[in-house]
Write a protein that holds these residues in place. Structure first.
Motif, PDB file in Angstrom:
ATOM      1  N   PHE A   1     -21.217  24.453  33.148  1.00 11.78           N
ATOM      2  CA  PHE A   1     -22.574  24.609  33.653  1.00 11.78           C
ATOM      3  C   PHE A   1     -22.621  25.949  34.359  1.00 11.78           C
ATOM      4  O   PHE A   1     -22.099  26.105  35.463  1.00 11.78           O
ATOM      5  CB  PHE A   1     -22.944  23.469  34.608  1.00 11.78           C
ATOM      6  N   GLU A   2     -23.201  26.940  33.679  1.00 15.05           N
ATOM      7  CA  GLU A   2     -23.274  28.292  34.215  1.00 15.05           C
ATOM      8  C   GLU A   2     -24.573  28.931  33.734  1.00 15.05           C
ATOM      9  O   GLU A   2     -25.214  28.385  32.823  1.00 15.05           O
ATOM     10  CB  GLU A   2     -22.052  29.104  33.775  1.00 15.05           C
ATOM     11  N   PRO A   3     -24.995  30.042  34.308  1.00 17.95           N
ATOM     12  CA  PRO A   3     -26.269  30.638  33.921  1.00 17.95           C
ATOM     13  C   PRO A   3     -26.403  30.823  32.402  1.00 17.95           C
ATOM     14  O   PRO A   3     -25.560  31.458  31.766  1.00 17.95           O
ATOM     15  CB  PRO A   3     -26.267  31.984  34.649  1.00 17.95           C
ATOM     16  N   GLY A   4     -27.440  30.175  31.853  1.00 18.37           N
ATOM     17  CA  GLY A   4     -27.736  30.301  30.423  1.00 18.37           C
ATOM     18  C   GLY A   4     -26.909  29.422  29.516  1.00 18.37           C
ATOM     19  O   GLY A   4     -27.059  29.482  28.294  1.00 18.37           O
ATOM     20  N   ARG A   5     -26.071  28.554  30.072  1.00 13.02           N
ATOM     21  CA  ARG A   5     -25.154  27.788  29.224  1.00 13.02           C
ATOM     22  C   ARG A   5     -24.775  26.460  29.854  1.00 13.02           C
ATOM     23  O   ARG A   5     -24.540  26.371  31.058  1.00 13.02           O
ATOM     24  CB  ARG A   5     -23.898  28.627  29.007  1.00 13.02           C
ATOM     25  N   ALA A   6     -24.691  25.423  29.013  1.00 14.21           N
ATOM     26  CA  ALA A   6     -24.211  24.109  29.446  1.00 14.21           C
ATOM     27  C   ALA A   6     -23.465  23.450  28.299  1.00 14.21           C
ATOM     28  O   ALA A   6     -23.871  23.567  27.139  1.00 14.21           O
ATOM     29  CB  ALA A   6     -25.370  23.222  29.893  1.00 14.21           C
ATOM     30  N   VAL A   7     -22.390  22.783  28.623  1.00 16.87           N
ATOM     31  CA  VAL A   7     -21.616  22.031  27.636  1.00 16.87           C
ATOM     32  C   VAL A   7     -21.437  20.617  28.171  1.00 16.87           C
ATOM     33  O   VAL A   7     -20.948  20.432  29.288  1.00 16.87           O
ATOM     34  CB  VAL A   7     -20.234  22.670  27.359  1.00 16.87           C
ATOM     35  N   LEU A   8     -21.854  19.642  27.364  1.00 22.50           N
ATOM     36  CA  LEU A   8     -21.651  18.235  27.696  1.00 22.50           C
ATOM     37  C   LEU A   8     -20.621  17.663  26.745  1.00 22.50           C
ATOM     38  O   LEU A   8     -20.566  18.050  25.570  1.00 22.50           O
ATOM     39  CB  LEU A   8     -22.964  17.454  27.568  1.00 22.50           C
ATOM     40  N   GLU A   9     -19.810  16.724  27.229  1.00 20.66           N
ATOM     41  CA  GLU A   9     -18.792  16.096  26.388  1.00 20.66           C
ATOM     42  C   GLU A   9     -18.902  14.577  26.455  1.00 20.66           C
ATOM     43  O   GLU A   9     -19.168  14.014  27.519  1.00 20.66           O
ATOM     44  CB  GLU A   9     -17.399  16.534  26.828  1.00 20.66           C
ATOM     45  N   VAL A  10     -18.669  13.977  25.301  1.00 23.40           N
ATOM     46  CA  VAL A  10     -18.676  12.518  25.177  1.00 23.40           C
ATOM     47  C   VAL A  10     -17.395  12.114  24.455  1.00 23.40           C
ATOM     48  O   VAL A  10     -17.144  12.581  23.335  1.00 23.40           O
ATOM     49  CB  VAL A  10     -19.899  12.012  24.375  1.00 23.40           C
ATOM     50  N   GLY A  11     -16.612  11.263  25.081  1.00 24.65           N
ATOM     51  CA  GLY A  11     -15.446  10.706  24.407  1.00 24.65           C
ATOM     52  C   GLY A  11     -15.911   9.670  23.392  1.00 24.65           C
ATOM     53  O   GLY A  11     -16.779   8.849  23.680  1.00 24.65           O
ATOM     54  N   VAL A  12     -15.347   9.719  22.206  1.00 24.25           N
ATOM     55  CA  VAL A  12     -15.748   8.796  21.142  1.00 24.25           C
ATOM     56  C   VAL A  12     -15.088   7.438  21.374  1.00 24.25           C
ATOM     57  O   VAL A  12     -13.885   7.351  21.600  1.00 24.25           O
ATOM     58  CB  VAL A  12     -15.379   9.365  19.755  1.00 24.25           C
TER      59      VAL A  12
ATOM     60  N   ALA B   1     -26.072  19.369  39.075  1.00 17.95           N
ATOM     61  CA  ALA B   1     -26.249  18.968  37.673  1.00 17.95           C
ATOM     62  C   ALA B   1     -25.504  17.672  37.387  1.00 17.95           C
ATOM     63  O   ALA B   1     -26.020  16.788  36.698  1.00 17.95           O
ATOM     64  CB  ALA B   1     -25.770  20.082  36.745  1.00 17.95           C
ATOM     65  N   ALA B   2     -24.311  17.525  37.939  1.00 18.20           N
ATOM     66  CA  ALA B   2     -23.540  16.288  37.743  1.00 18.20           C
ATOM     67  C   ALA B   2     -24.252  15.098  38.381  1.00 18.20           C
ATOM     68  O   ALA B   2     -24.261  13.995  37.818  1.00 18.20           O
ATOM     69  CB  ALA B   2     -22.131  16.443  38.310  1.00 18.20           C
ATOM     70  N   LEU B   3     -24.877  15.305  39.534  1.00 17.48           N
ATOM     71  CA  LEU B   3     -25.649  14.230  40.183  1.00 17.48           C
ATOM     72  C   LEU B   3     -26.845  13.831  39.334  1.00 17.48           C
ATOM     73  O   LEU B   3     -27.162  12.646  39.199  1.00 17.48           O
ATOM     74  CB  LEU B   3     -26.111  14.666  41.573  1.00 17.48           C
ATOM     75  N   VAL B   4     -27.527  14.816  38.761  1.00 16.96           N
ATOM     76  CA  VAL B   4     -28.674  14.531  37.890  1.00 16.96           C
ATOM     77  C   VAL B   4     -28.212  13.713  36.689  1.00 16.96           C
ATOM     78  O   VAL B   4     -28.831  12.710  36.330  1.00 16.96           O
ATOM     79  CB  VAL B   4     -29.361  15.836  37.426  1.00 16.96           C
ATOM     80  N   LEU B   5     -27.132  14.121  36.083  1.00 16.46           N
ATOM     81  CA  LEU B   5     -26.611  13.399  34.922  1.00 16.46           C
ATOM     82  C   LEU B   5     -26.243  11.964  35.295  1.00 16.46           C
ATOM     83  O   LEU B   5     -26.565  11.015  34.583  1.00 16.46           O
ATOM     84  CB  LEU B   5     -25.396  14.136  34.358  1.00 16.46           C
ATOM     85  N   ASP B   6     -25.615  11.788  36.440  1.00 20.17           N
ATOM     86  CA  ASP B   6     -25.219  10.457  36.880  1.00 20.17           C
ATOM     87  C   ASP B   6     -26.424   9.584  37.229  1.00 20.17           C
ATOM     88  O   ASP B   6     -26.332   8.356  37.196  1.00 20.17           O
ATOM     89  CB  ASP B   6     -24.273  10.551  38.082  1.00 20.17           C
ATOM     90  N   ALA B   7     -27.559  10.196  37.529  1.00 19.77           N
ATOM     91  CA  ALA B   7     -28.781   9.439  37.847  1.00 19.77           C
ATOM     92  C   ALA B   7     -29.468   8.891  36.602  1.00 19.77           C
ATOM     93  O   ALA B   7     -30.404   8.100  36.703  1.00 19.77           O
ATOM     94  CB  ALA B   7     -29.752  10.319  38.632  1.00 19.77           C
ATOM     95  N   GLN B   8     -29.007   9.296  35.417  1.00 22.24           N
ATOM     96  CA  GLN B   8     -29.587   8.839  34.154  1.00 22.24           C
ATOM     97  C   GLN B   8     -28.796   7.633  33.646  1.00 22.24           C
ATOM     98  O   GLN B   8     -27.642   7.778  33.239  1.00 22.24           O
ATOM     99  CB  GLN B   8     -29.543   9.951  33.100  1.00 22.24           C
TER     100      GLN B   8
ATOM    101  N   ARG C   1     -24.913   7.416  31.871  1.00 22.71           N
ATOM    102  CA  ARG C   1     -23.779   6.625  32.379  1.00 22.71           C
ATOM    103  C   ARG C   1     -23.262   5.688  31.293  1.00 22.71           C
ATOM    104  O   ARG C   1     -22.047   5.502  31.145  1.00 22.71           O
ATOM    105  CB  ARG C   1     -24.184   5.841  33.627  1.00 22.71           C
ATOM    106  N   LEU C   2     -24.163   5.084  30.521  1.00 20.78           N
ATOM    107  CA  LEU C   2     -23.773   4.184  29.435  1.00 20.78           C
ATOM    108  C   LEU C   2     -22.907   4.912  28.407  1.00 20.78           C
ATOM    109  O   LEU C   2     -21.879   4.402  27.957  1.00 20.78           O
ATOM    110  CB  LEU C   2     -25.018   3.597  28.766  1.00 20.78           C
ATOM    111  N   VAL C   3     -23.312   6.119  28.042  1.00 22.24           N
ATOM    112  CA  VAL C   3     -22.578   6.915  27.045  1.00 22.24           C
ATOM    113  C   VAL C   3     -21.304   7.513  27.637  1.00 22.24           C
ATOM    114  O   VAL C   3     -20.376   7.833  26.923  1.00 22.24           O
ATOM    115  CB  VAL C   3     -23.507   8.014  26.467  1.00 22.24           C
TER     116      VAL C   3
END
Length: 138
Positions: free
Chosen positions: A30-41, A10-17, A21-23
């Motif tokens: 990242f676990e069955p049925g759940r994902a949490v993404l974080e963005v530093g402001v 999943a981290a590789l997929v995210l890094d391929a976008q 990467r810009l954000v």
């Protein structure tokens, strides 16, 4: 049954976008049925009034919904649609996009995402909520 996706994949997929990467988004959960993404402001993610831009909130919801759906459907998924409700201005140092699967079939998953801003002291405030459908791609 869907192929299992590891957090590393999943981290590789995210890094391929390029936009991800810009954000500078990262996968916190990242676990069955759940994902949490974080963005530093950062200043370059704010709108003219100093709030986190709605486009960043929408992006985070879209990706978190898709990643959550992918945990049950597999890697070949896309968002087929989602809606978002902005509840209050995004103020804080960190955006946490917390998505989970509400219901799924073999080809689709309906997911919900709470968008929470975290301030410097760790206090949290719900700023937006999204719901979407994630579809398996042939």
């Amino acid at each position: 049954m869907a192929e299992e996706i590891t957090p590393e994949f999943a981290a590789l997929v995210l890094d391929a976008q390029p936009f991800s990467r810009l954000v500078r988004v990262r996968i916190a959960v990242f676990e069955p049925g759940r994902a949490v993404l974080e963005v530093g402001v950062r200043d370059d993610l704010l709108q003219q009034n100093g709030f986190l831009h709605g486009g960043v909130l929408s992006y985070a919801a879209d990706n978190a919904l898709t990643f959550a759906g992918g945990t049950v459907l597999g890697a070949s998924v896309l968002t087929s649609g989602f809606s978002i409700e902005y509840l209050r201005p995004g103020r804080g140092r960190l955006l946490s996009a917390r998505a989970h699967v509400l219901e799924s079939t073999r080809r689709r998953a309906v997911c919900r995402c709470d968008l929470v801003m975290v301030d410097g002291e760790g206090a949290e405030k719900l700023v937006a909520a999204a719901q979407g459908t994630i579809a398996l791609v042939e």
